[in-house]
Every structure is written in structure tokens, then in C-alpha cells.
Design an enzyme around this catalytic site. Structure first.
Site, mmCIF file in Angstrom:
data_model
loop_
_atom_site.group_PDB
_atom_site.id
_atom_site.type_symbol
_atom_site.label_atom_id
_atom_site.label_comp_id
_atom_site.label_asym_id
_atom_site.label_seq_id
_atom_site.Cartn_x
_atom_site.Cartn_y
_atom_site.Cartn_z
ATOM 1 N N CYS A 90 0.945 -1.650 -0.160
ATOM 2 C CA CYS A 90 -0.248 -0.008 -0.153
ATOM 3 C C CYS A 90 0.895 0.994 -0.064
ATOM 4 C CB CYS A 90 -1.235 0.213 0.873
ATOM 5 S SG CYS A 90 -1.882 1.360 1.135
ATOM 6 N N CYS A 105 -0.862 3.574 2.709
ATOM 7 C CA CYS A 105 -0.028 4.031 3.613
ATOM 8 C C CYS A 105 0.912 4.347 4.302
ATOM 9 C CB CYS A 105 -0.507 2.629 3.965
ATOM 10 S SG CYS A 105 -2.150 1.779 3.326
ATOM 11 N N ASP A 106 2.020 3.558 2.797
ATOM 12 C CA ASP A 106 3.271 3.760 3.481
ATOM 13 C C ASP A 106 4.517 4.201 2.762
ATOM 14 O OD1 ASP A 106 3.259 1.877 5.423
ATOM 15 O OD2 ASP A 106 2.918 0.026 3.866
#
Ligand code: NAP
Length: 307
Positions: free
Chosen positions: A134, A137-138
Site C-alpha cells: 500500500c 499507507c507507507d
């Protein structure tokens, strides 16, 4: 006697949220069950350039927030719970969740899909320690660092472009030299000075004890082995349907995609499916949303005819 809803929607991505909007606007008594974050894959997609009308300011999370608000305003009830079991036979369907059991005249399955693993050595051991599925997200963890992106589909190419906002270098590693991704996005990636391509190549192994330090690569044509030093590896090699709950209960293909007719009916009366969970050729926010609208409308007709 317990409350019987007109429809229970399982899954809160674009398909489920559109089904909620259309069902609630038809005055159906509607509940939507989501176990995690609303939006599914769309919630982790930063830029949605191909959703009609979204030329500017269309992020996945923003679109999902508006879709949810819209469905809620028309009366869809939302619950956070995890479905453990479904009973689809019989006129009244049952959905057993961790916290409560729900009953309804119809069910709309919109559970979507989850990222497929690439299958290289240490992939799971280094998941969350450099290996990610993701970018939204990261990406931030890899500011000014070097990352690899695996895959040659829309996800890999779109997310590689997004990652250039953070990372110093982004290397797309793809197992052949042809791409599934849309040509416009591919050209954008090819023209981005931060993006490099390594083609006809697969990842054999992730190196590193505590955190990812590099990847062992294999050229599938020459067999040559090499190493690439990277701090992050984003895997986008496709998705698999989240359909285990329904195995043996409704018709699906070998991959586990649910088979419906064009009005989203499954082979069990009163059960419908929408979005990425279906066997279909184009998986997009717009097609998931359309599926949801159709599923809710067909469910409404089913209730009129059978109750
Ligand atoms: P996808 O289209 O299925 O592409 C998966 C890619 O991963 C392919 O290039 C495939 O290679 C490669 N691959 C599969 N297994 C592999 C393995 N074990 N090791 C190495 N490479 C592997 O998946 P996706 O890109 O996640 O997209 C999923 C769906 O969502 C698609 O329908 C896509 O169009 C849609 N989507 C659309 C957008 C958009 O429109 N902007 C954005 C994201 C996703 P091969 O090509 O050789 O098979």
C-alpha cells in the site's frame, strides 16, 4: 422476532457504498457491514484520474468519504463488524457477525479483493519492514530513499508515479516487457526522471534481517542473477477475491470470483454481488459503482416480486 432488513450489503468499498445509496434512495431498509476501513482498495489509492468528472481534487479517500456521506444521508445504516458466516438458502438470509446476527430479504456481496503475494523468499518475513502492499499507507516512510515496485498493471504504474513524490528513485520490476497498465499512465511513468524500469525480471528473494536491504533479481530470459539495493519494495502483482465465506454456497470460478448475470444476480435467489468480487473484465471504481447501483435495483425488484 429479530429485525428483518430489506438488504444487507457486505463490504464498504465503491460497490457497497453505491448499492447503499441506490437501495436507501429506493426506501429499502438497508444495512451495510464493513469489517475494516471503508473504501477498500480505493481508500488506499491516492489519485483517481480516470473517475469521470474528477479532473482535479479527486483522491480515493476523498471520494469514499463523499460516497459514504451520501449513502448515509439517504438512510443506509453502517455497522463495523466482521462477518463470520452467511446462510443464503431460504427466503430470509442470515449474516452472522462477531458482535451480532443480522437478517434480510436480500444480500448484496461487495467484499472486493486483497493484494496477491509475489511469492519471493522472505516476502512475508519482511512485510511491514520494507515490503509493502500500500503506497498511500507507507510511501512517507521512504522519503528520499530508494524503492522498487513490482508489477506491470495499473496499480504498479499508478503507485510508482505516486511514490516519486516521496522516494528518491523508483524502480519498476516487471516479469515481461509488455504492460497491462493504461498507455497514458505508462507514458507518464516512462517520462518521469525518477522512474527506472527493469523488465523480463522477477524478484527471487528479499535480503535483510530486521529490515529490507535489497532484492535478488533474476532475468527470466538470460537467467542472470543480480542484486538491487532498495529500502522499500511495493508489491502490486494483482488482487484475489475475498470470497472464502461464500465458497460452496454460490457459484464462482476457479479463482473465487463470484459469477453473476448482468443484473448482478448470483445463482442463489435473493443474493447479488457487485464490484471486484465478481467475475468481470474491467475492475475500476466506476464499474464497481455501477455494479452496486444495478445490484440494489435488482434486489428491490426481487423483493417486490417475492414478498
Ligand atoms: P493486474 O492488472 O492483474 O496486474 C498484475 C501485474 O502483476 C501484471 O503485470 C502481472 O504480470 C504481474 N504479476 C502477477 N503475478 C506476478 C508474480 N507472481 N510475480 C511478478 N509479477 C506478477 O493487477 P493490478 O494492477 O493490481 O490491477 C487490478 C485491477 O484493478 C485491474 O483490472 C486494473 O485495471 C484495476 N486498476 C485500475 C486502476 C486505474 O484505472 N487507474 C488502478 C489500479 C487498478 P503479467 O502482465 O505478466 O501477467
Amino acid at each position: 422476532m429479530s429485525h428483518i432488513y430489506d438488504t444487507i450489503i457486505i463490504g464498504g468499498g465503491p460497490a457497497g457504498l453505491s448499492a447503499g445509496l441506490y437501495a436507501a434512495r429506493s426506501k429499502m431498509d438497508t444495512i451495510l457491514i464493513e469489517r475494516g476501513k471503508f473504501g477498500g482498495q480505493t481508500a488506499t489509492t491516492e489519485e483517481l484520474e480516470n473517475y469521470p468528472g474528477s479532473i482535479e481534487d479527486c483522491t480515493g479517500p476523498g471520494l469514499i468519504e463523499r460516497m459514504k456521506k451520501q449513502a448515509e444521508e439517504f438512510g443506509t445504516k453502517f455497522v463495523k463488524d466482521e462477518v463470520l458466516e452467511v446462510e443464503l438458502d431460504g427466503k430470509i438470509k442470515k449474516v452472522v457477525c462477531k458482535k451480532e446476527t443480522y437478517e434480510a430479504k436480500t444480500i448484496i456481496i461487495a467484499t472486493g479483493a486483497y493484494p496477491r503475494l509475489a511469492g519471493f523468499k522472505n516476502e512475508l518475513e519482511l512485510r511491514g519492514r520494507g515490503v509493502s502492499y500500500c503506497a498511500t499507507c507507507d510511501a512517507d516512510f521512504f522519503t528520499e530513499l530508494d524503492v522498487a515496485v513490482l508489477g506491470g498493471g495499473d496499480s504498479a504504474i499508478d503507485e510508482a508515479i505516486y511514490l516519486t513524490k516521496f522516494a528518491e528513485n523508483v524502480t519498476i520490476i516487471h516479469r515481461r516487457d509488455g504492460f497491462r497498465a493504461a498507455k497514458t499512465s505508462l507514458e507518464k511513468a516512462q517520462n518521469n526522471p525518477k522512474i527506472k524500469f527493469i523488465l523480463d525480471t522477477v524478484v527471487e528473494e528479499a535480503k535483510g534481517e530486521e529490515i529490507l536491504e535489497g532484492l535478488v533479481l533474476k532475468n527470466v530470459k538470460s537467467g542472470e542473477i543480480s542484486e538491487l539495493k532498495v529500502d522499500g519494495c511495493f508489491v502490486f502483482v494483482g488482487y484475489l477475491p475475498i470470497s472464502d465465506l461464500f465458497k460452496g454456497k454460490i457459484k464462482m470460478n476457479d479463482r473465487g470470483d463470484i459469477i453473476t448475470d448482468e443484473d448482478m444476480r448470483c445463482d442463489v435467489p435473493g443474493v447479488f454481488a457487485a464490484g471486484d468480487i465478481r467475475e468481470k473484465s474491467l475492475r475500476q471504481v466506476i464499474t464497481a459503482s455501477a455494479d452496486g447501483a444495478i445490484a440494489a435495483t435488482t434486489a428491490e425488484k426481487y423483493i417486490e416480486e417475492h414478498f
